[in-house]
Scaffold this motif. Structure first.
Motif, PDB file in Angstrom:
ATOM      1  N   LYS A   7       0.832  -1.202   0.000  1.00  0.00           N
ATOM      2  CA  LYS A   7       0.000   0.000   0.000  1.00  0.00           C
ATOM      3  C   LYS A   7       0.867   1.252   0.000  1.00  0.00           C
ATOM      4  O   LYS A   7       0.623   2.196  -0.751  1.00  0.00           O
ATOM      5  CB  LYS A   7      -0.920  -0.022   1.214  1.00  0.00           C
ATOM      6  CG  LYS A   7      -1.851   1.152   1.334  1.00  0.00           C
ATOM      7  CD  LYS A   7      -2.913   0.917   2.416  1.00  0.00           C
ATOM      8  CE  LYS A   7      -2.317   0.699   3.776  1.00  0.00           C
ATOM      9  NZ  LYS A   7      -3.357   0.521   4.813  1.00  0.00           N
ATOM     10  N   GLU A 114     -11.575  -1.515   0.800  1.00  0.00           N
ATOM     11  CA  GLU A 114     -10.851  -1.777  -0.440  1.00  0.00           C
ATOM     12  C   GLU A 114     -11.804  -1.695  -1.633  1.00  0.00           C
ATOM     13  O   GLU A 114     -12.884  -2.304  -1.627  1.00  0.00           O
ATOM     14  CB  GLU A 114     -10.226  -3.180  -0.394  1.00  0.00           C
ATOM     15  CG  GLU A 114      -9.100  -3.391  -1.387  1.00  0.00           C
ATOM     16  CD  GLU A 114      -7.841  -2.627  -1.012  1.00  0.00           C
ATOM     17  OE1 GLU A 114      -7.117  -2.223  -1.947  1.00  0.00           O
ATOM     18  OE2 GLU A 114      -7.591  -2.429   0.187  1.00  0.00           O
ATOM     19  N   GLY A 136      -6.805   2.875   1.781  1.00  0.00           N
ATOM     20  CA  GLY A 136      -7.285   1.670   1.124  1.00  0.00           C
ATOM     21  C   GLY A 136      -8.270   1.904   0.005  1.00  0.00           C
ATOM     22  O   GLY A 136      -8.807   0.950  -0.566  1.00  0.00           O
TER      23      GLY A 136
END
Length: 404
Positions: A7, A114, A136
């Motif tokens: 990430k 997500e 996210g």
């Protein structure tokens, strides 16, 4: 296996901070650098606010506070929203963080899963897409046009929204363009949002008081009360009160969202400095007359910088209605050759050339997702701004167009 997360690998460092750090490094080496890359007023924090901080220290207000902030500050925020924005909140609908930036991040972390999408107009503040990634989510940029004043058009917003869209992030006055959304502009966007009742609005109003001429500041929760329940209104004391280093921002929104943001903050910073919070109470409750003085000074500086930049061949600069930045087009200079023989292929190349040749730190437009521009902060003295523009003009005069 590396230590860093996948990430984080997708997140870019802030170009604003990078250019400012580079300027500081050159200064440490003895170079004369005029730093116009950071959005920080050069005014001192007003004396009454500083006195309130000192008083808080002497009164022993140096302990932990509630995660959401001290009650007196949240009450001051409630009054501010009612007084200046015609927005009604209860104290439990208010939270305080370490600057408006942390509250933006808290909101995204608290709400994004997500695959969730966050739409925002570009040019945008450098941190918007990167914060969305860290939380996210998926950032979705909506390009605005210079001939439309860099204002998000309703048809473009409608086209960008999908079933995955969770937030619209809106910043007015805008960093980096200085664009100010009129009541009519916000009403048009609200009409689109009524078609998508699951999309929330994150209204970043940090430059609220820095609006010039005939332009009027409006915030979307006031303009469209029917979508206020799904709007998070974020503001702070950094820009208008010359309190950047104090790190105090505040937000008003739905109780459920505020509680979730407090949960995030409770597991990270806990709360912002107790001393800064007491200073912010005085900022919001005390004398506001200096804000006009600051604004008048910024307006004069804006006019000066726009005039001087537009006299430089190859630069194009509109007069912004708000904030303290100009967003100057440098498209005509891309492809030019420096005295050392380097071709300026990007706006970053041009910004680095101005740092080296002119001793002026600016931020390339690509950092704001808008290639072919540079952002110049005019939150500096008129003497510095004049000197910077003269140095930029001299540096540009040394460029040779590739075709020549």
């Amino acid at each position: 296996m590396g230590i860093l997360s996948a990430k984080l690998s997708a997140v870019k460092p802030s170009q604003t901070k990078a250019m400012t750090a580079m300027a500081a490094s050159l200064k440490a080496q003895g170079r004369a650098i005029i730093t116009l890359s950071q959005g920080e007023p050069d005014f001192d924090t007003p004396e009454n606010i500083s006195r309130a901080a000192v008083g808080a220290i002497h009164a022993g207000h140096t302990k932990y506070t509630a995660v959401a902030g001290i009650t007196s500050l949240r009450e001051a925020v409630v009054r501010k929203f009612q007084r200046e924005n015609n927005l009604t909140f209860s104290v439990d609908q208010i939270t305080v963080g370490c600057g408006a930036k942390q509250l933006l991040y808290n909101a995204l972390v608290a709400t994004l899963d997500e695959g969730d999408e966050v739409v925002f107009p570009t040019p945008c503040w450098v941190s918007y897409p990167e914060m969305v990634k860290l939380a996210g989510g998926t950032p979705v940029a909506i390009e605005t046009r210079r001939d439309k004043g860099f204002i998000l058009q309703p048809e473009d917003l409608r086209a960008a929204i999908t079933p995955k869209t969770k937030w619209l992030m809106l910043n007015s006055p805008s960093n980096p363009t200085g664009a100010v959304y009129s009541r009519k502009d916000l009403e048009a966007l609200a009409e689109v949002l009524r078609e998508f009742p699951d999309v929330w609005v994150l209204s970043d109003d940090i430059y609220e008081h820095l609006v010039y001429g005939e332009a009027e500041f409006c915030t979307i929760a006031e303009v469209a009360p029917d979508i206020a329940a799904r709007t998070l209104t974020i503001n702070g004391v950094s820009k208008s009160y010359a309190m950047t280093g104090w790190r105090v921002g505040y937000a008003g929104g739905a109780v459920e969202l505020i509680k979730a943001m407090n949960t995030v903050q409770g597991q990270s910073t806990s709360h912002t400095s107790s001393i800064s919070q007491y200073a912010a109470v005085e900022a919001l409750n005390g004398d506001q007359s200096f804000i006009r003085e600051f604004r008048d000074a910024f307006e004069a500086r804006r006019n000066l910088v726009v005039h001087l930049l537009n006299e430089i061949p190859g630069l194009e600069c509109e007069r912004p209605d708000g904030a303290f930045y100009v967003f100057a087009g440098c498209h005509a200079l891309i492809g030019s050759v420096t005295p050392s023989g380097k071709v300026l292929e990007t706006d970053m190349d041009f910004a680095l050339y101005l740092m080296e040749e002119a001793g002026v730190a600016v931020v390339p437009g690509s950092g704001f997702l808008a290639d072919g521009y540079i952002r110049i902060s005019y939150a500096s003295s008129e003497d510095e701004l004049k000197g910077a523009c003269i140095a930029i003009a001299r540096a540009v005069a040394k460029l040779v167009h590739k075709a020549a």
